[in-house]
Design an enzyme around this catalytic site. Sequence first.
Site, mmCIF file in Angstrom:
data_model
loop_
_atom_site.group_PDB
_atom_site.id
_atom_site.type_symbol
_atom_site.label_atom_id
_atom_site.label_comp_id
_atom_site.label_asym_id
_atom_site.label_seq_id
_atom_site.Cartn_x
_atom_site.Cartn_y
_atom_site.Cartn_z
ATOM 1 C CE1 TYR A 127 36.130 41.746 34.043
ATOM 2 C CE2 TYR A 127 37.019 42.585 31.979
ATOM 3 C CZ TYR A 127 37.121 41.746 33.066
ATOM 4 O OH TYR A 127 38.207 40.908 33.189
HETATM 5 N N1 LIG Z 1 39.794 35.431 30.321
HETATM 6 C C1 LIG Z 1 40.178 36.649 30.006
HETATM 7 O O1 LIG Z 1 40.228 37.004 28.823
HETATM 8 C C2 LIG Z 1 40.574 37.623 31.086
HETATM 9 C C3 LIG Z 1 41.193 38.811 30.698
HETATM 10 C C4 LIG Z 1 41.530 39.735 31.685
HETATM 11 C C5 LIG Z 1 41.278 39.467 33.012
HETATM 12 N N2 LIG Z 1 40.676 38.309 33.370
HETATM 13 C C6 LIG Z 1 40.387 38.098 34.797
HETATM 14 O O2 LIG Z 1 40.893 36.850 35.204
HETATM 15 C C7 LIG Z 1 40.156 36.397 36.331
HETATM 16 C C8 LIG Z 1 39.827 34.923 36.132
HETATM 17 O O3 LIG Z 1 38.945 34.779 35.048
HETATM 18 P P1 LIG Z 1 39.058 33.588 33.984
HETATM 19 O O4 LIG Z 1 39.341 34.210 32.678
HETATM 20 O O5 LIG Z 1 39.923 32.500 34.463
HETATM 21 O O6 LIG Z 1 37.511 33.153 33.924
HETATM 22 P P2 LIG Z 1 36.728 31.903 34.523
HETATM 23 O O7 LIG Z 1 37.246 30.640 33.951
HETATM 24 O O8 LIG Z 1 35.298 32.257 34.322
HETATM 25 O O9 LIG Z 1 37.099 31.910 36.090
HETATM 26 C C9 LIG Z 1 36.518 32.819 36.987
HETATM 27 C C10 LIG Z 1 36.581 32.239 38.382
HETATM 28 O O10 LIG Z 1 36.032 33.182 39.294
HETATM 29 C C11 LIG Z 1 35.038 32.530 40.072
HETATM 30 N N3 LIG Z 1 34.005 33.447 40.545
HETATM 31 C C12 LIG Z 1 33.158 34.216 39.822
HETATM 32 N N4 LIG Z 1 32.337 34.902 40.624
HETATM 33 C C13 LIG Z 1 32.668 34.555 41.902
HETATM 34 C C14 LIG Z 1 32.182 34.901 43.183
HETATM 35 N N5 LIG Z 1 31.150 35.748 43.355
HETATM 36 N N6 LIG Z 1 32.770 34.355 44.277
HETATM 37 C C15 LIG Z 1 33.787 33.467 44.148
HETATM 38 N N7 LIG Z 1 34.286 33.085 42.952
HETATM 39 C C16 LIG Z 1 33.724 33.620 41.852
HETATM 40 C C17 LIG Z 1 34.461 31.466 39.132
HETATM 41 O O11 LIG Z 1 33.763 30.494 39.902
HETATM 42 P P3 LIG Z 1 32.473 29.722 39.319
HETATM 43 O O12 LIG Z 1 33.000 28.600 38.472
HETATM 44 O O13 LIG Z 1 31.771 29.257 40.542
HETATM 45 O O14 LIG Z 1 31.681 30.715 38.517
HETATM 46 C C18 LIG Z 1 35.747 30.959 38.511
HETATM 47 O O15 LIG Z 1 36.404 30.070 39.376
HETATM 48 C C19 LIG Z 1 38.919 37.304 36.436
HETATM 49 O O16 LIG Z 1 39.088 38.207 37.490
HETATM 50 C C20 LIG Z 1 38.905 38.038 35.106
HETATM 51 O O17 LIG Z 1 38.311 39.298 35.200
HETATM 52 C C21 LIG Z 1 40.323 37.366 32.446
#
Ligand SMILES: NC(=O)c1ccc[n+]([C@@H]2O[C@H](COP(=O)([O-])OP(=O)(O)OC[C@H]3O[C@@H](n4cnc5c(N)ncnc54)[C@H](OP(=O)(O)O)[C@@H]3O)[C@@H](O)[C@H]2O)c1
Length: 282
Positions: free
Chosen positions: A157
């Site tokens: 990651y």
């Molecule tokens: N949560 C944290 O602590 C955190 C911290 C730093 C950065 N981030 C970043 O924030 C972003 C959003 O994450 P989140 O925390 O909101 O998590 P999340 O609720 O798991 O959302 C991730 C989203 O990305 C989609 N996704 C995953 N793989 C994909 C693919 N191959 N093609 C298209 N869509 C895909 C998922 O769709 P599905 O539902 O179909 O899987 C979901 O809609 C990510 O890039 C993550 O790295 C999150």
Amino acid sequence: MLELKYVLITGVSSGIGNDAVEVLIKNGYYVLGSVRKEADVERLKAQYPENFTCLQFDVTNLEAIKKAYKSVEKIVKGGRLKGLINNAGFALGGPIELLEDEKFRYQIEVNLFGVRNVTNAFLPLLKGDKKKKIAGGKIIMISSISGVFNTPFNGAYCVSKHAMESLAEIYRRELYRYNIDVVSIQPGPIESKLWSKNINKYEEYVGSEYEKLMEESNRVIKKAEKNALPARVVSKLILKILERKRTKLAFVVNKNWLFTILVVKYIPARWMDAIFYRQFFK
Ligand SMILES: NC(=O)c1ccc[n+]([C@@H]2O[C@H](COP(=O)([O-])OP(=O)(O)OC[C@H]3O[C@@H](n4cnc5c(N)ncnc54)[C@H](OP(=O)(O)O)[C@@H]3O)[C@@H](O)[C@H]2O)c1
């Protein structure tokens, strides 16, 4: 009447992306949000009946992205996107020594190539012109604190998000003449499904030298989740970046952001090595 401002967000089925849809619609935007599953398309259409179009593509699927581009072109009718928010992504944990190649590659495929696939495909709708003073759209990368700081057992990651940071800067420099700005958001823990999708997923390391460390790693994730900020904090920042003409290039979003910045920028890497050693091995 308010003029519609079009924004494309990837990965709006849950978490940050889903919350950002709500905030942007409330603030006069027309959101084009992508999901992967048919069930999510139906759910989101019902959740956001106005000023929202649900696109369906996996960020690794070029054909599906091209198809989505054609439908977005029709919706904006000769206009531009005010923003592209590269949010879709996932987090793969595990020790770099034992991580299967295929899994490592898929992490990079989604979090790096996926971002490039979508960005390249939608660039024609983002381009302005610096010389003619025509505004271009903004590209916002939902990166991570893992894009500027490496934590053990989170390696794939971290590599993917460091690469994303690099990609952001390269795009910004190469797209300058099109008046396109590229800004990175680097969140620490945010309330979402991201980490729970990862927790206790270490069956393959049972019996290896890393078994105990994986338990500690799960504990670290649980602790981080307790300190998580609501997704709304990131959504409001996305809105601010879209609305302002000029902003910082990168934003750390964390409960204790000043401490985070001090750790990231000023603690010597060798000290960090020793701190992690104490955390995981003593
Ligand atoms: N949560 C944290 O602590 C955190 C911290 C730093 C950065 N981030 C970043 O924030 C972003 C959003 O994450 P989140 O925390 O909101 O998590 P999340 O609720 O798991 O959302 C991730 C989203 O990305 C989609 N996704 C995953 N793989 C994909 C693919 N191959 N093609 C298209 N869509 C895909 C998922 O769709 P599905 O539902 O179909 O899987 C979901 O809609 C990510 O890039 C993550 O790295 C999150």
